[in-house]
Design a protein around this motif. Structure first.
Motif, short mmCIF file in Angstrom:
data_model
loop_
_atom_site.label_atom_id
_atom_site.label_comp_id
_atom_site.label_asym_id
_atom_site.label_seq_id
_atom_site.Cartn_x
_atom_site.Cartn_y
_atom_site.Cartn_z
N THR A 114 0.46 2.22 16.08
CA THR A 114 -0.35 1.13 15.53
C THR A 114 -1.44 0.68 16.50
O THR A 114 -1.25 0.69 17.72
CB THR A 114 0.54 -0.08 15.17
N GLY A 126 -1.78 0.35 2.33
CA GLY A 126 -3.16 0.18 2.79
C GLY A 126 -3.24 -0.58 4.10
O GLY A 126 -4.04 -0.23 4.98
N ALA A 127 -2.40 -1.61 4.24
CA ALA A 127 -2.40 -2.38 5.48
C ALA A 127 -1.92 -1.53 6.65
O ALA A 127 -2.45 -1.63 7.77
CB ALA A 127 -1.51 -3.61 5.32
N LEU A 129 -2.16 1.79 6.96
CA LEU A 129 -3.19 2.77 7.32
C LEU A 129 -4.34 2.10 8.06
O LEU A 129 -4.89 2.66 9.01
CB LEU A 129 -3.69 3.47 6.06
N ALA A 130 -4.70 0.89 7.64
CA ALA A 130 -5.78 0.17 8.31
C ALA A 130 -5.40 -0.22 9.74
O ALA A 130 -6.25 -0.24 10.63
CB ALA A 130 -6.16 -1.07 7.51
N ALA A 131 -4.14 -0.51 9.96
CA ALA A 131 -3.69 -0.98 11.27
C ALA A 131 -3.26 0.15 12.19
O ALA A 131 -3.04 -0.07 13.39
CB ALA A 131 -2.54 -1.96 11.11
N SER A 132 -3.12 1.36 11.65
CA SER A 132 -2.63 2.48 12.45
C SER A 132 -3.78 3.15 13.18
O SER A 132 -4.87 3.34 12.64
CB SER A 132 -1.91 3.51 11.57
N ASP A 133 -3.51 3.52 14.42
CA ASP A 133 -4.50 4.22 15.23
C ASP A 133 -4.46 5.71 14.89
O ASP A 133 -5.44 6.27 14.39
CB ASP A 133 -4.21 3.98 16.71
N SER A 174 -6.43 10.70 12.82
CA SER A 174 -6.55 9.37 12.27
C SER A 174 -5.68 9.26 11.03
O SER A 174 -5.69 10.14 10.16
CB SER A 174 -8.00 9.06 11.91
N ARG A 176 -6.14 7.59 8.59
CA ARG A 176 -6.97 7.41 7.40
C ARG A 176 -7.74 8.67 7.03
O ARG A 176 -8.37 8.72 5.97
CB ARG A 176 -7.95 6.24 7.63
#
Length: 262
Positions: A114, A126-127, A129-133, A174, A176
């Protein structure tokens, strides 16, 4: 909770001693059939507290029971969760001493690191994936302290979901930029494929397991800190290993990671 604090302390001491001395035991619900889920996680918390008191450091968390079919079979709606501390870390390509374990098995995992803190309730894919590095391959070595790997879910939660060792490596990507659902996974033992699957085997999307972990932590007044490593759950069945085995995990677009058992 059904068990008093003294009993919880005794069970935590017993299970961690079994882990540290590589000794098996009968599942604890045989002697405490009234044990509930709060008791199970309270025992796990006490095991963690014992390790932290000796200088261990939390490096992340793990999810287990991440197959919808298995959850339905076991009559639960959420995976189970455990902690990861630095004593479980194995460097990529290093050796694991089988004599330090009882009856080890390996599972292939997609692992998340993260970038920002995640809080529940209400966390979703979605949260995550957005917060994961990044994501990367990982091999978890599970080693239930229960005799012959025979346990129920409350017993396995108390036993920190069979956590023992883990290794991560390969290529990072990534979270994402890749479709984690369709990534092909091959687990090899001594050069031969022994298990295959795809990321979707974990709750339809591996990030769903991380979201459920975050919501579980949120219900307990905790969050998932930035920089956490999360093992999102076994993509295939667990494979038994013994001294002399070499295990390699290959994940499409994420490379490979290996570990040796001696």
């Amino acid at each position: 909770m059904a068990l008093n604090a003294s009993t919880l302390d005794q069970l935590a001491d017993h299970l961690e001693t079994c882990q540290l001395k590589a000794q098996d035991t009968l599942k604890i619900t045989e002697s405490h059939p009234d044990m509930d889920w709060d008791d199970a996680y309270a025992i796990q918390d006490r095991i963690l507290a014992r390790k932290l008191a000796r200088g261990a450091r939390v490096v992340g968390y793990k999810a287990g029971l991440t197959s919808h079919a298995k959850m339905k079979q076991m009559g639960v709606t959420d995976p189970v969760f455990g902690f990861l501390v630095d004593e479980f870390v194995v460097p990529e390509g290093a050796e694991v001493q089988v004599s330090d374990l009882i009856h080890p098995k390996v599972e292939p995992e997609i692992c998340f690191i993260t970038r920002t803190e995640l809080k529940g309730p209400g966390c979703h894919i979605g949260a995550v994936l957005a917060a994961s590095d990044v994501v990367l391959p990982g091999i978890e070595v599970i080693d239930s302290r229960y005799r012959d790997f025979k346990f129920d879910l409350k017993s396995v939660v108390a036993d920190n979901t069979s956590a023992a060792r883990f290794v991560v490596g390969g290529r990072i990507a990534s979270a994402r930029d890749v479709d984690l659902r369709t990534l092909g996974v091959v687990l090899e033992k001594n050069g031969q494929p022994v298990a295959m699957g795809a990321g979707a085997a974990v709750l339809g999307h591996p990030a769903a397991a991380v979201a459920m972990l975050v919501n579980h932590l949120g219900r307990r007044g905790q969050s998932l800190p930035a920089g956490s490593l999360v093992l999102s759950g076994g993509i295939t069945e667990a494979v038994a290993v013994q001294a002399g085995d070499n295990v390699t995990l290959r994940i499409q677009n994420l490379g490979s990671v290996s570990v040796r058992f001696v």
